[in-house]
Write a protein that holds these residues in place. Structure first.
Motif, PDB file in Angstrom:
ATOM      1  N   GLY A  89      -8.516 -10.101 -26.166  1.00  0.00           N
ATOM      2  CA  GLY A  89      -9.169  -9.068 -25.358  1.00  0.00           C
ATOM      3  C   GLY A  89      -9.533  -7.807 -26.128  1.00  0.00           C
ATOM      4  O   GLY A  89      -9.704  -6.736 -25.544  1.00  0.00           O
ATOM      5  N   HIS A  91     -12.047  -5.445 -28.466  1.00  0.00           N
ATOM      6  CA  HIS A  91     -13.451  -5.259 -28.825  1.00  0.00           C
ATOM      7  C   HIS A  91     -13.616  -5.676 -30.284  1.00  0.00           C
ATOM      8  O   HIS A  91     -12.675  -5.539 -31.077  1.00  0.00           O
ATOM      9  CB  HIS A  91     -13.861  -3.792 -28.688  1.00  0.00           C
ATOM     10  CG  HIS A  91     -13.577  -3.225 -27.322  1.00  0.00           C
ATOM     11  ND1 HIS A  91     -14.305  -3.574 -26.214  1.00  0.00           N
ATOM     12  CD2 HIS A  91     -12.630  -2.339 -26.903  1.00  0.00           C
ATOM     13  CE1 HIS A  91     -13.828  -2.921 -25.157  1.00  0.00           C
ATOM     14  NE2 HIS A  91     -12.800  -2.180 -25.548  1.00  0.00           N
ATOM     15  N   ASN A 110     -20.532 -17.115 -26.683  1.00  0.00           N
ATOM     16  CA  ASN A 110     -19.910 -17.501 -25.402  1.00  0.00           C
ATOM     17  C   ASN A 110     -18.526 -16.869 -25.240  1.00  0.00           C
ATOM     18  O   ASN A 110     -18.181 -16.382 -24.164  1.00  0.00           O
ATOM     19  CB  ASN A 110     -19.795 -19.028 -25.308  1.00  0.00           C
ATOM     20  CG  ASN A 110     -21.164 -19.681 -25.291  1.00  0.00           C
ATOM     21  OD1 ASN A 110     -22.143 -19.052 -24.895  1.00  0.00           O
ATOM     22  ND2 ASN A 110     -21.251 -20.918 -25.756  1.00  0.00           N
ATOM     23  N   GLN A 113     -18.829 -13.246 -24.323  1.00  0.00           N
ATOM     24  CA  GLN A 113     -19.230 -13.070 -22.909  1.00  0.00           C
ATOM     25  C   GLN A 113     -18.023 -13.211 -22.001  1.00  0.00           C
ATOM     26  O   GLN A 113     -17.802 -12.408 -21.094  1.00  0.00           O
ATOM     27  CB  GLN A 113     -20.272 -14.111 -22.532  1.00  0.00           C
ATOM     28  CG  GLN A 113     -21.696 -13.559 -22.589  1.00  0.00           C
ATOM     29  CD  GLN A 113     -22.717 -14.667 -22.671  1.00  0.00           C
ATOM     30  OE1 GLN A 113     -22.397 -15.840 -22.417  1.00  0.00           O
ATOM     31  NE2 GLN A 113     -23.932 -14.317 -23.030  1.00  0.00           N
ATOM     32  N   ARG A 114     -17.223 -14.241 -22.274  1.00  0.00           N
ATOM     33  CA  ARG A 114     -16.047 -14.493 -21.433  1.00  0.00           C
ATOM     34  C   ARG A 114     -15.023 -13.359 -21.565  1.00  0.00           C
ATOM     35  O   ARG A 114     -14.371 -12.987 -20.596  1.00  0.00           O
ATOM     36  CB  ARG A 114     -15.393 -15.824 -21.815  1.00  0.00           C
ATOM     37  CG  ARG A 114     -16.104 -17.042 -21.234  1.00  0.00           C
ATOM     38  CD  ARG A 114     -15.187 -18.259 -21.220  1.00  0.00           C
ATOM     39  NE  ARG A 114     -14.763 -18.668 -22.542  1.00  0.00           N
ATOM     40  CZ  ARG A 114     -15.473 -19.459 -23.343  1.00  0.00           C
ATOM     41  NH1 ARG A 114     -16.639 -19.947 -22.953  1.00  0.00           N
ATOM     42  NH2 ARG A 114     -15.023 -19.778 -24.537  1.00  0.00           N
ATOM     43  N   ALA A 115     -14.902 -12.791 -22.774  1.00  0.00           N
ATOM     44  CA  ALA A 115     -13.872 -11.772 -23.001  1.00  0.00           C
ATOM     45  C   ALA A 115     -14.229 -10.453 -22.325  1.00  0.00           C
ATOM     46  O   ALA A 115     -13.355  -9.612 -22.088  1.00  0.00           O
ATOM     47  CB  ALA A 115     -13.687 -11.551 -24.500  1.00  0.00           C
ATOM     48  N   ASP A 116     -15.529 -10.257 -22.046  1.00  0.00           N
ATOM     49  CA  ASP A 116     -15.957  -9.040 -21.350  1.00  0.00           C
ATOM     50  C   ASP A 116     -15.532  -7.775 -22.098  1.00  0.00           C
ATOM     51  O   ASP A 116     -14.966  -6.848 -21.524  1.00  0.00           O
ATOM     52  CB  ASP A 116     -15.372  -9.047 -19.920  1.00  0.00           C
ATOM     53  CG  ASP A 116     -16.182  -8.137 -19.007  1.00  0.00           C
ATOM     54  OD1 ASP A 116     -17.303  -7.775 -19.394  1.00  0.00           O
ATOM     55  OD2 ASP A 116     -15.659  -7.778 -17.935  1.00  0.00           O
ATOM     56  N   VAL A 117     -15.790  -7.778 -23.389  1.00  0.00           N
ATOM     57  CA  VAL A 117     -15.484  -6.620 -24.230  1.00  0.00           C
ATOM     58  C   VAL A 117     -16.781  -6.216 -24.932  1.00  0.00           C
ATOM     59  O   VAL A 117     -17.807  -6.882 -24.784  1.00  0.00           O
ATOM     60  CB  VAL A 117     -14.413  -6.983 -25.289  1.00  0.00           C
ATOM     61  CG1 VAL A 117     -13.078  -7.255 -24.622  1.00  0.00           C
ATOM     62  CG2 VAL A 117     -14.869  -8.170 -26.149  1.00  0.00           C
ATOM     63  N   CYS A 339     -20.194   3.066 -26.271  1.00  0.00           N
ATOM     64  CA  CYS A 339     -20.079   2.032 -25.222  1.00  0.00           C
ATOM     65  C   CYS A 339     -18.609   1.736 -24.927  1.00  0.00           C
ATOM     66  O   CYS A 339     -18.222   1.581 -23.764  1.00  0.00           O
ATOM     67  CB  CYS A 339     -20.777   0.741 -25.656  1.00  0.00           C
ATOM     68  SG  CYS A 339     -22.552   0.896 -25.688  1.00  0.00           S
ATOM     69  N   PRO A 344     -14.532   0.077 -18.907  1.00  0.00           N
ATOM     70  CA  PRO A 344     -15.098  -1.027 -18.127  1.00  0.00           C
ATOM     71  C   PRO A 344     -15.697  -0.534 -16.817  1.00  0.00           C
ATOM     72  O   PRO A 344     -15.168   0.436 -16.259  1.00  0.00           O
ATOM     73  CB  PRO A 344     -13.872  -1.922 -17.873  1.00  0.00           C
ATOM     74  CG  PRO A 344     -12.674  -1.051 -18.039  1.00  0.00           C
ATOM     75  CD  PRO A 344     -13.064   0.075 -18.957  1.00  0.00           C
ATOM     76  N   PRO A 345     -16.763  -1.135 -16.288  1.00  0.00           N
ATOM     77  CA  PRO A 345     -17.540  -2.188 -16.950  1.00  0.00           C
ATOM     78  C   PRO A 345     -18.342  -1.597 -18.108  1.00  0.00           C
ATOM     79  O   PRO A 345     -19.045  -0.598 -17.923  1.00  0.00           O
ATOM     80  CB  PRO A 345     -18.468  -2.681 -15.828  1.00  0.00           C
ATOM     81  CG  PRO A 345     -18.606  -1.507 -14.904  1.00  0.00           C
ATOM     82  CD  PRO A 345     -17.344  -0.721 -14.991  1.00  0.00           C
ATOM     83  N   THR A 355     -26.476  -7.366 -31.380  1.00  0.00           N
ATOM     84  CA  THR A 355     -25.507  -8.057 -30.533  1.00  0.00           C
ATOM     85  C   THR A 355     -25.088  -9.375 -31.193  1.00  0.00           C
ATOM     86  O   THR A 355     -25.687  -9.797 -32.192  1.00  0.00           O
ATOM     87  CB  THR A 355     -26.149  -8.391 -29.174  1.00  0.00           C
ATOM     88  OG1 THR A 355     -27.271  -9.255 -29.441  1.00  0.00           O
ATOM     89  CG2 THR A 355     -26.628  -7.138 -28.456  1.00  0.00           C
TER      90      THR A 355
END
Ligand SMILES: NC(=O)c1ccc[n+]([C@@H]2O[C@H](COP(=O)([O-])OP(=O)(O)OC[C@H]3O[C@@H](n4cnc5c(N)ncnc54)[C@H](O)[C@@H]3O)[C@@H](O)[C@H]2O)c1
Length: 382
Positions: A89, A91, A110, A113-117, A339, A344-345, A355
């Motif tokens: 988790g 960054h 992928n 994206q799943r980790a949302d960091v 950022c 979050p978000p 990216t």
């Protein structure tokens, strides 16, 4: 502002520049450095003035104070370090390439994206104020519709057969050397300043120095080695020329090589449009050349007062005060950490920051060039 903890894995040539750049932000604490052994971790931490030195990246990832992991290891470790950081988790700021293969790069897209960091890649030339000025100028139509991009990225640090680096070992660097290492920067810059994607490539690649005398003891990038040497075959390219097609039928070509005497870090990109042309040269990065047909050509100097308002903040010194590689690197870090600091978000990275998707695309372009060359120079879709 809440302070953010950063940890660096891989403190060789470029790693310390990650540290310098985040230190300039004022709200980032450099918490730890990880080396490949306890001894190297401790020594790196001490020499860089960092509180904690770990002997493995796993130990650094277990440190709850480390919120952002910078991956500046040799390419073969990019996937495993970045993947492990995302799984915890954290960054991630990865140096390029995103991964050694496209398949690994896709997996990291992928996983991020799943980790949302916040997950970013350092295609750092984007951070130069005049690169951003060129992007804005092209977008608002100053040079008309682009029809041709050309340029090169040439260096000379592999000119003689006693020059050696892990970048020439496919096990450590990947299937490509010059294209993956520096050609990827040219392609990223070309796509970034025009907002056009490279769709097809035709590559001619070669290995000028087919055998090198490799130092028996390994050393970091760009550090000479004076000890014993062994003769090794080199299978990856040290020189390449590529024809490129972009979206909308825009054409281009570029050459890369690390065996070109006198060229130190000679990255040049030019965009020719329906009305005018723009050229930026990394080694003279405080100037942007603007070419006209019906009036004298111009040179725009990096002076905040002369830059578009939207990019003025990327220049930190008045005109005539040269800004350079490290300043552009810090601009990229500032955007990334802004950022992260938003919490979050997490907002999407601004266009100036590459990216993981951009990194995957960079891997795919290199693959397509290698495929094209293997096919004897056939046009190949990216
Ligand atoms: N963005 C840029 O302009 C730029 C410039 C240079 C390098 N890079 C990229 O940065 C990466 C590193 O390149 P470099 O030139 O700094 O290489 P380098 O060889 O100088 O440094 C790599 C460092 O990683 C360390 N390392 C190796 N295995 C490790 C492990 N298991 N755990 C922790 N550390 C380990 C090495 O000891 C070394 O200190 C490469 O992927 C390269 O493509 C990017």
């Amino acid at each position: 502002m809440t302070r953010i903890g950063m940890g660096l894995v891989g403190a060789g040539f470029v790693g310390p520049h990650h540290i310098d750049a985040v230190r300039r932000l004022g709200f980032v604490d450099v918490v730890a450095v990880a080396g490949s052994s306890d001894e190297s971790g401790r020594a790196k931490a001490e020499s860089l003035g960092v509180r904690k030195g770990y002997g493995s990246y796993q130990a650094l990832l277990d440190d709850p104070e480390v919120q952002v992991v910078h991956n500046a290891t040799p390419n073969y470790l990019h996937y495993e370090v970045t993947s492990a950081a995302l799984a915890k988790g954290k960054h991630v700021v990865s140096d390029k390439p995103l991964a050694m293969t496209s398949a690994q790069a896709k997996r990291l897209v992928n996983e991020a994206q799943r980790a949302d960091v916040v997950a970013a890649l350092t295609f750092n030339y984007r951070g130069n104020p005049l690169v951003q000025q060129a992007r804005v100028a092209i977008a608002r139509g100053d040079i008309g519709t682009p029809h041709f991009l050309y340029g090169h990225y040439l260096q000379d640090w592999l000119l003689t057969d006693t020059d050696y680096s892990w970048r020439l070992d496919p096990e450590k660097a990947g299937a490509s050397s010059a294209l993956g290492d520096i050609g990827s920067h040219w392609c990223d810059l070309a796509q970034h300043i025009t907002s056009l994607k490279i769709t097809h490539v035709l590559g001619d690649i070669t290995t000028v120095i087919k055998q090198r005398r490799k130092p028996i003891e390994s050393h970091e990038a760009f550090q000479g080695g004076d000890g014993e040497r062994e003769l090794v075959d080199v299978t990856v390219e040290d020189l390449a020329s590529v024809l490129v097609r972009f979206e909308n039928g825009v054409r281009g070509c570029f050459s890369v090589g690390q065996v070109c005497g006198g060229h130190k870090n000679d990255l040049v990109i030019e965009v020719c449009g329906a009305k005018a042309s723009l050229r930026w040269r990394q080694e003279e990065q405080n100037e942007l050349w603007i070419g006209h047909r019906d009036r004298a050509n111009e040179v725009l100097q990096k002076d905040p007062s002369l830059l578009d308002e939207s990019v003025r903040g990327y220049a930190h010194l008045p005109g005539g005060h040269q800004e350079a590689w490290a300043d552009a690197f810090a601009n990229v870090m500032r955007e990334i950490y802004t950022c992260i600091a938003a919490g979050p978000p997490f907002p999407a990275l601004p266009p100036m920051v590459a990216t993981f998707e951009d990194g995957f695309r960079a891997n795919r372009i290199v693959d397509a060039i290698l495929e094209s060359a293997a096919d004897g120079g056939a046009w190949t879709r990216v």
